[in-house]
Design a protein around this motif. Structure first.
Motif, PDB file in Angstrom:
ATOM      1  N   PRO A 228       0.820  -1.223   0.000  1.00  0.00           N
ATOM      2  CA  PRO A 228       0.000   0.000   0.000  1.00  0.00           C
ATOM      3  C   PRO A 228       0.850   1.268   0.000  1.00  0.00           C
ATOM      4  O   PRO A 228       0.501   2.251  -0.680  1.00  0.00           O
ATOM      5  CB  PRO A 228      -0.816  -0.125   1.291  1.00  0.00           C
ATOM      6  CG  PRO A 228      -0.864  -1.587   1.576  1.00  0.00           C
ATOM      7  CD  PRO A 228       0.461  -2.110   1.119  1.00  0.00           C
ATOM      8  N   ILE A 232       0.695   4.189  -2.809  1.00  0.00           N
ATOM      9  CA  ILE A 232       0.487   5.590  -2.427  1.00  0.00           C
ATOM     10  C   ILE A 232       1.579   6.469  -3.027  1.00  0.00           C
ATOM     11  O   ILE A 232       1.308   7.568  -3.556  1.00  0.00           O
ATOM     12  CB  ILE A 232       0.441   5.732  -0.881  1.00  0.00           C
ATOM     13  CG1 ILE A 232      -0.845   5.111  -0.335  1.00  0.00           C
ATOM     14  CG2 ILE A 232       0.540   7.202  -0.471  1.00  0.00           C
ATOM     15  CD1 ILE A 232      -0.857   4.961   1.183  1.00  0.00           C
ATOM     16  N   ARG A 233       2.805   5.965  -2.967  1.00  0.00           N
ATOM     17  CA  ARG A 233       3.927   6.730  -3.541  1.00  0.00           C
ATOM     18  C   ARG A 233       3.741   6.893  -5.048  1.00  0.00           C
ATOM     19  O   ARG A 233       4.092   7.927  -5.620  1.00  0.00           O
ATOM     20  CB  ARG A 233       5.246   6.039  -3.226  1.00  0.00           C
ATOM     21  CG  ARG A 233       6.462   6.861  -3.626  1.00  0.00           C
ATOM     22  CD  ARG A 233       7.751   6.263  -3.105  1.00  0.00           C
ATOM     23  NE  ARG A 233       7.849   6.351  -1.653  1.00  0.00           N
ATOM     24  CZ  ARG A 233       8.914   5.980  -0.956  1.00  0.00           C
ATOM     25  NH1 ARG A 233       9.985   5.498  -1.605  1.00  0.00           N
ATOM     26  NH2 ARG A 233       8.943   6.062   0.352  1.00  0.00           N
ATOM     27  N   PHE A 235       0.833   7.082  -6.631  1.00  0.00           N
ATOM     28  CA  PHE A 235      -0.185   8.120  -6.806  1.00  0.00           C
ATOM     29  C   PHE A 235       0.437   9.514  -6.658  1.00  0.00           C
ATOM     30  O   PHE A 235       0.143  10.430  -7.443  1.00  0.00           O
ATOM     31  CB  PHE A 235      -1.300   7.948  -5.774  1.00  0.00           C
ATOM     32  CG  PHE A 235      -2.397   7.022  -6.190  1.00  0.00           C
ATOM     33  CD1 PHE A 235      -3.261   7.348  -7.237  1.00  0.00           C
ATOM     34  CD2 PHE A 235      -2.586   5.796  -5.552  1.00  0.00           C
ATOM     35  CE1 PHE A 235      -4.273   6.496  -7.646  1.00  0.00           C
ATOM     36  CE2 PHE A 235      -3.598   4.916  -5.942  1.00  0.00           C
ATOM     37  CZ  PHE A 235      -4.430   5.277  -6.984  1.00  0.00           C
ATOM     38  N   LYS A 236       1.303   9.663  -5.672  1.00  0.00           N
ATOM     39  CA  LYS A 236       1.936  10.960  -5.447  1.00  0.00           C
ATOM     40  C   LYS A 236       2.864  11.329  -6.601  1.00  0.00           C
ATOM     41  O   LYS A 236       2.951  12.487  -7.001  1.00  0.00           O
ATOM     42  CB  LYS A 236       2.721  10.933  -4.135  1.00  0.00           C
ATOM     43  CG  LYS A 236       1.846  10.906  -2.893  1.00  0.00           C
ATOM     44  CD  LYS A 236       2.692  10.897  -1.627  1.00  0.00           C
ATOM     45  CE  LYS A 236       1.809  10.953  -0.374  1.00  0.00           C
ATOM     46  NZ  LYS A 236       2.624  10.918   0.873  1.00  0.00           N
TER      47      LYS A 236
END
Length: 239
Positions: A228, A232-233, A235-236
């Motif tokens: 996860p 998330i990284r 997406f960033k």
């Protein structure tokens, strides 16, 4: 064509295309490095410049993990398909089994590589595994291992020392290893020996092999928790 996922450049190939590339390597005159990063390894490389350099300079980088495929979609850098390192090596063995090409296995606990050799030579008739050594060695024994590889001149060297140790070991000794393909295969030797059971085909097909491993080895939850964070990284990085 390369697809960049958090600074790691993946070769955007199908399994068959990657296999064709490896067969070309077998006819080359250099030591070609194969790496098979999953999300955990990409995260490791983001905090380890030496590992990132090795992955960036590798001759073939294939996406071993459904998380890499998801990352490609998130970052709008679509990757053709997951290429599991273990499956790729087994497909290569199948192509090699009636040829004069040879293999050396380095890694796992004492005695395991010998069982892996026996199993693979039984499964892939006429496959030639010319040498094995466990993954527990000091500097003095390391020199003896390298000398043995130099004497045997296997076409393929498969190293199962865990990431990033295996990649760094191969990279450090690359110019001393007279092979055509070097690859870090993590727990692949344990799998060949039957010590670690692969997930049922349905789990492999839908990209949930990691879940099967987690069920069998609950302690892996600490590794799975990185996925996860990896997504998330991604997406960033897209924004």
């Amino acid at each position: 064509m390369k697809t960049n996922i958090l600074e790691v450049p993946f070769d955007n190939l199908t399994k068959e295309e990657a296999l064709t590339k490896l067969l070309e390597f077998l006819d080359s005159n250099k030591n070609n490095l194969l790496v098979t990063p999953n999300p955990e390894i990409v995260m490791e490389a983001n905090g380890d410049k030496e590992l990132l350099k090795i992955l960036s300079e590798a001759d073939l980088v294939v996406p071993d993990g459904i998380g890499i495929i998801l990352a490609g979609k998130i970052m709008k850098n679509k990757i053709k398909e997951r290429v599991a390192g273990c499956d790729l090596i087994f497909s290569l063995f199948d192509k090699m089994k009636d040829t004069d090409k040879t293999v050396y296995l380095l890694g796992a606990e004492p005695g395991v590589a010998e069982i892996a050799k026996s199993n693979m030579e039984e499964k892939y008739k006429n496959l030639k595994i010319v040498g094995v050594h466990n993954g527990y060695f000091d500097e003095k024994e390391e020199e003896l291992i390298i000398k043995e590889i130099q004497d045997l001149k296997p076409d393929i060297l498969l190293v199962g020392l865990g990431c990033p140790k295996q990649e760094k070991w191969i990279y450090k000794n690359k110019d001393r290893l007279p092979v055509k393909i070097s690859a870090g295969i993590g727990g692949g030797i344990d799998t060949m020996a039957g010590k670690v059971k692969r997930a049922p085909k349905i789990f492999q097909k839908i990209g949930l092999e990691w879940l099967h491993r987690l069920i069998l080895e609950p302690r892996r939850i600490f590794r799975v928790k990185k996925i996860p964070l990896f997504l998330i990284r991604c997406f960033k990085a897209r924004s």
